[in-house]
Write an enzyme that holds these catalytic residues in place. Structure first.
Site, PDB file in Angstrom:
ATOM      1  N   ASN A   7     -54.353  18.836  19.922  1.00 27.68           N
ATOM      2  CA  ASN A   7     -53.372  19.847  19.355  1.00 27.68           C
ATOM      3  C   ASN A   7     -53.434  21.314  19.766  1.00 27.68           C
ATOM      4  O   ASN A   7     -52.605  22.010  19.598  1.00 27.68           O
ATOM      5  CB  ASN A   7     -53.573  19.639  17.815  1.00 27.68           C
ATOM      6  CG  ASN A   7     -53.291  18.365  17.113  1.00 27.68           C
ATOM      7  OD1 ASN A   7     -52.117  18.135  17.165  1.00 27.68           O
ATOM      8  ND2 ASN A   7     -54.233  17.596  16.456  1.00 27.68           N
ATOM      9  N   THR A   8     -54.614  21.492  20.393  1.00 25.72           N
ATOM     10  CA  THR A   8     -54.956  22.966  20.916  1.00 25.72           C
ATOM     11  C   THR A   8     -54.949  23.514  22.248  1.00 25.72           C
ATOM     12  O   THR A   8     -54.529  24.266  22.914  1.00 25.72           O
ATOM     13  CB  THR A   8     -56.160  23.616  20.081  1.00 25.72           C
ATOM     14  OG1 THR A   8     -56.976  22.915  20.546  1.00 25.72           O
ATOM     15  CG2 THR A   8     -55.993  23.856  18.812  1.00 25.72           C
TER      16      THR A   8
ATOM     17  N   TYR B 200     -54.645  21.488  26.571  1.00 27.12           N
ATOM     18  CA  TYR B 200     -54.696  20.527  27.776  1.00 27.12           C
ATOM     19  C   TYR B 200     -56.039  20.483  28.299  1.00 27.12           C
ATOM     20  O   TYR B 200     -56.539  21.586  28.822  1.00 27.12           O
ATOM     21  CB  TYR B 200     -53.747  20.643  28.702  1.00 27.12           C
ATOM     22  CG  TYR B 200     -52.382  20.929  28.408  1.00 27.12           C
ATOM     23  CD1 TYR B 200     -51.479  19.773  28.586  1.00 27.12           C
ATOM     24  CD2 TYR B 200     -51.773  21.971  27.782  1.00 27.12           C
ATOM     25  CE1 TYR B 200     -50.026  19.701  28.695  1.00 27.12           C
ATOM     26  CE2 TYR B 200     -50.522  21.928  27.500  1.00 27.12           C
ATOM     27  CZ  TYR B 200     -49.716  20.771  27.880  1.00 27.12           C
ATOM     28  OH  TYR B 200     -48.373  21.104  27.602  1.00 27.12           O
TER      29      TYR B 200
ATOM     30  N   TYR C   8     -56.522  -0.613  15.809  1.00 21.22           N
ATOM     31  CA  TYR C   8     -55.539  -0.679  14.699  1.00 21.22           C
ATOM     32  C   TYR C   8     -54.221   0.360  14.745  1.00 21.22           C
ATOM     33  O   TYR C   8     -54.489   1.322  15.563  1.00 21.22           O
ATOM     34  CB  TYR C   8     -56.198  -0.405  13.125  1.00 21.22           C
ATOM     35  CG  TYR C   8     -56.902   0.982  13.111  1.00 21.22           C
ATOM     36  CD1 TYR C   8     -56.291   2.000  12.474  1.00 21.22           C
ATOM     37  CD2 TYR C   8     -58.284   1.037  13.065  1.00 21.22           C
ATOM     38  CE1 TYR C   8     -56.979   3.396  12.081  1.00 21.22           C
ATOM     39  CE2 TYR C   8     -59.035   2.394  12.676  1.00 21.22           C
ATOM     40  CZ  TYR C   8     -58.190   3.339  12.466  1.00 21.22           C
ATOM     41  OH  TYR C   8     -59.006   4.262  12.083  1.00 21.22           O
TER      42      TYR C   8
ATOM     43  N   GLY D 200     -56.123   7.015  16.460  1.00 14.92           N
ATOM     44  CA  GLY D 200     -55.872   8.034  17.441  1.00 14.92           C
ATOM     45  C   GLY D 200     -56.087   7.518  18.862  1.00 14.92           C
ATOM     46  O   GLY D 200     -57.135   6.693  18.942  1.00 14.92           O
TER      47      GLY D 200
ATOM     48  N   ASP E  85     -56.974   8.961  21.436  1.00 16.85           N
ATOM     49  CA  ASP E  85     -58.266   9.520  22.281  1.00 16.85           C
ATOM     50  C   ASP E  85     -59.436   8.482  21.625  1.00 16.85           C
ATOM     51  O   ASP E  85     -60.272   8.351  22.376  1.00 16.85           O
ATOM     52  CB  ASP E  85     -58.455  10.907  21.562  1.00 16.85           C
ATOM     53  CG  ASP E  85     -58.382  11.110  20.195  1.00 16.85           C
ATOM     54  OD1 ASP E  85     -57.880  10.211  19.390  1.00 16.85           O
ATOM     55  OD2 ASP E  85     -58.589  12.405  19.781  1.00 16.85           O
TER      56      ASP E  85
END
Lengths: 204, 204
Positions: free
Chosen positions: A8-9, A11, A68, A72, A74
Site C-alpha cells: 500500500n505504501t 514498491y 481462501y 492477501g 502476499d
C-alpha cells in the site's frame, strides 16, 4: 528480470541480488524497462500495472484453491516459500500462517505493533505510551507501559510458540519479534523466495 | 448505604441487593441522599464527588503500596475481592490481574473487543469485519473474519490459561469470554465485593 512486491505504501523490488524500495505515490512504474514479475495487494494499482507490457502479475500463475478467497496475495506467495513451519509477517498487520508438508493449515491476523499501540490510546489517555519493546514477557508487569507492552507481546508469543514448529519471521518488525523468538529464522526475502518458487526457480 | 463505581461513561450503583446505572453526562450526583462509598477513575469528576458531604471516596482508605502508582483504582479494588486467582475485567480495555495468597503478582492490559476490532479496520478496509464471537479457537482459521476474530481471542485465552489458576470474569464482555473459559466464574459484582472488603464488610 526484477521481482516486485507492491504494497500500500511502496514498491519493493528485488533483482536477485539486492532489494530496494520506491514510494507508491511518486514512483512511475513505466520507467522500468526490465521484465518485472509482481504481486500487488492494491486493486486499482494492480489493474494499472497489468496494463504495462513488461509487468507480469504473478497472481495469475497461482492456484489459490489451497488457500481462501480473501487471503492477501502476499500471504499466499509467502506460503510458497516453505514446506513446514510458521510464517510470521510482522508489518502493519501481523499475519501468522502455518504449513505442514506443503499444505496450508490456516492462519490468523493480529494488529501490527503501531496499530495495537494506537488502540490503547483510543481507549484512554492513561494508556497512551510507546511500547517497551524489551518488556520481560516471563513475568507479569507492574507498571502501565509494561502492562500494555506485555499485552501486545506475551499473548502473541504464546500463540506462536504453541505450534512448536520452525518459525520464519519477515516484515518490518521481524527484528523486534526475533528478540523474543531467538530460535526463529529471520528472512527478509521470504516473499521473493515464494515468488521465485511460483516462477519455478530456486533462489541460491 | 450505596456503593458506586464511577467510570468514564456511567455511575454504577449497588445497594447490596440490586445494581443500576446512571449516565455520567446527565446524572446529578447531589440528588442522592444516602451515604455513598465510591471509586472514580475520572480525575475531574472525582474531585467534584469528593466535595459532596455524603459521597466518600474509598480510594482514600486503600493502601496502594502492594500495587503500582498508575494502576486504575477499579483494578486495585477488584484485587481486594479475591485471594487467589486471575481477574479478567473485560470492558473497553481488558485488564488481567493475578493474585496469590492475597498478594498482587502483576497484571497486563489488552485492548477491549471493540477497540481491537477497530484497530483492524484502521489497518485496511479488507479487515473491516465484526468479530465472530463464536470462532473456533482450537483450529487455525481459513477466512478473513475468523482470522481476525481468532487473532483477538486465541492469544488472549492462551495467556489466561497459562496461569492455570481459578479465573473470575467481570465487565461487559464477561459472557463472551465465558464461552471460551467455561470453568471460569462470572461475577458482575466483583468490584462491589472489593469495595465491601475495603469497608471491612462481607457480601452475603
Amino acid at each position: 528480470m526484477l521481482l516486485c512486491d507492491v504494497g500500500n505504501t511502496s514498491y519493493h523490488f528485488y533483482d536477485l541480488e539486492n532489494d530496494f524500495k520506491e514510494d507508491v505515490k511518486s514512483f512511475d512504474p513505466s520507467t522500468i524497462e526490465d521484465e518485472v514479475y509482481f504481486i500487488c495487494v492494491h486493486p486499482t494499482l494492480k489493474k494499472r500495472l497489468r496494463a504495462l507490457p513488461n509487468w507480469e502479475d504473478l497472481e495469475e500463475k497461482i492456484d489459490k484453491t489451497p488457500f481462501y478467497d480473501t487471503m492477501g496475495i502476499d500471504r499466499i506467495v509467502a506460503c510458497h516459500a516453505i514446506t513446514d513451519g510458521v510464517i510470521v509477517d510482522a508489518g502493519s498487520a501481523i499475519t501468522v500462517d502455518v504449513l505442514k508438508g506443503g499444505v496450508f493449515q490456516g492462519g490468523f491476523i493480529y494488529p501490527g505493533l503501531k496499530a495495537f499501540q494506537n488502540s490503547y490510546a483510543t481507549i484512554s489517555k492513561a494508556l497512551r505510551y510507546d511500547f517497551n519493546t524489551q518488556v520481560d514477557t516471563t513475568k507479569l508487569p507492574k507498571n502501565t507501559q509494561d502492562a500494555i507492552s506485555y499485552g501486545f507481546f506475551a499473548p502473541l508469543l504464546k500463540e506462536i510458540r504453541s505450534y512448536d514448529m520452525e518459525t520464519i519471521l519477515t516484515g518490518g518488525d521481524a527484528a523486534i519479534l526475533h528478540r523474543y523468538l531467538p530460535d526463529a529464522k529471520v528472512d527478509r526475502h521470504l516473499l521473493f523466495r515464494g515468488m521465485l518458487f511460483v516462477l519455478g526457480r530456486e533462489l541460491c
